[in-house]
Design an enzyme around this catalytic site. Structure first.
Site: not given
Ligand SMILES: NC(=O)c1ccc[n+]([C@@H]2O[C@H](COP(=O)([O-])OP(=O)(O)OC[C@H]3O[C@@H](n4cnc5c(N)ncnc54)[C@H](OP(=O)(O)O)[C@@H]3O)[C@@H](O)[C@H]2O)c1
Length: 317
Positions: A22, A44, A240, A244, A274
């Site tokens: 997606k 997955r 996050y 990163k 999403d």
């Protein structure tokens, strides 16, 4: 389940894309296949992955197969490496795209339609996301495991196949958040030190990076926001950003270690998926363009660099 073998020229490039079911990953698969690349779309979840492949086949793109990959599961990574070895004997392009936000959505949040964000600027959109998520130790751990260690472990397993290609490329889908450009007073103290160490290109090692990430996660406390070095709230999305930043540092180290490969990282832009709860400014198609541009750079292109939306921003090597 894997797709049927189709005959291809030995010159056809082979790409694998993690988190391809997606969002940006799916669009990267579509655009690579559209450019004549043989694509292994990974997800997955088998049902979600197969459905994504069917969607692309319905668009007339036939050279796409599905393979299961959970990037935090060593046996799943081993199965992928064995599949690629037996089917293709080489790998030309690895796109490390799979990621999580490193936080949890509040229980009552429903992803709104894109019109919810009409008239909001970037800061207002990010503030809305921050207000609808919470940073917990468990989610932070999962974010670091998926975004950094997932990228690293998949890469390590596929390196021999990438080195068998005449022009192997690794594209790590990163984020502008990983540049850690937030003002120091809004950062948790631990990650001011992390930024200093990550910037020290010549001394940083993967072992050191592991220790820094352990220290970051060790300092994470669910009961309160991480302590900032200045006054006021953190800018949010700490795990996050740290994960990163680690991906960017790893990209730099890998590019130095393997000069025969092109290893780069790229910020796709703020994209409606999403992941961003539909709050982004770009479509997945627009976000994927910069990723695909890097995957298809002409031979001898840059390595060890950070790109944003297809444009070179920082060259680390
Ligand atoms: N959207 C943005 O504004 C934005 C901005 C900057 C950077 N990025 C980066 O762009 C990339 C793609 O993001 P996106 O917006 O397309 O997100 P997305 O729509 O949420 O897609 C994320 C993909 O990663 C997969 N994934 C998550 N955890 C995984 C795991 N442990 N193993 C395997 N697959 C896993 C998801 O699978 P499931 O469907 O099974 O969950 C999904 O396929 C990420 O690296 C993200 O950090 C996005």
């Amino acid at each position: 389940m894997e797709g049927a073998i189709i005959s291809r020229s030995p010159n056809t490039r082979v790409a694998v894309v993690t988190g391809g079911n997606k969002g940006i990953g799916l669009e990267v698969c579509r655009q690579l296949a559209d450019n004549g690349v043989s694509v292994v779309l990974m997800a997955r979840d088998e049902a979600r992955g197969m459905a994504a492949v069917e969607k692309l086949k319905a668009l007339g793109l036939s050279d796409i197969v599905f393979h299961q990959l959970e990037v935090t599961d060593a046996s799943s990574i081993d199965r992928l490496a064995a599949f690629l070895e037996s089917r293709f004997r080489k790998l030309d392009i690895l796109v490390n795209n799979a990621a999580t936000g490193g936080n949890e959505r509040l229980d009552d949040v429903i992803i709104p339609g894109v019109e919810k964000f009409d008239g909001m600027d970037v800061h207002q959109r990010l503030e809305w996301m921050k207000n609808n998520t919470r940073e917990t130790h468990e989610a932070a751990k999962q974010g670091v495991q998926t975004n950094y260690y997932g990228t690293k472990h998949v890469t390590e397993a596929l390196l021999p196949l990438l080195l068998s290609s005449s022009d192997g490329r690794i594209v790590n889908v990163s984020s502008s958040f990983g540049l850690l450009i937030t003002p120091a007073k809004e950062l948790p103290c631990i990650y001011v030190e992390l930024r200093r160490q990550l910037d020290d290109i010549n001394s940083l090692t993967e072992k050191r990076l592991d220790k820094l990430l352990d220290a970051f996660l060790g300092g994470f406390d669910d009961s309160s926001e991480p302590e900032t070095c200045g006054r006021g709230r953190t800018a949010g999305f700490s795990a996050y950003k740290v994960a990163k930043a680690a991906v960017n540092a790893y990209t730099r180290m890998l590019a130095r270690r393997h000069p025969a490969l092109r290893v780069n990282c790229v910020h796709p832009g703020y994209v409606r998926t999403d992941f961003s709860m539909n709050s982004g400014l770009l479509s997945p198609e627009e976000g994927a363009r910069g990723v695909v541009k890097l995957a298809l750079l002409p031979n001898g292109g840059p390595t060890g660099a950070y790109f944003a939306e297809g444009q070179l921003q920082v060259s680390f090597v």
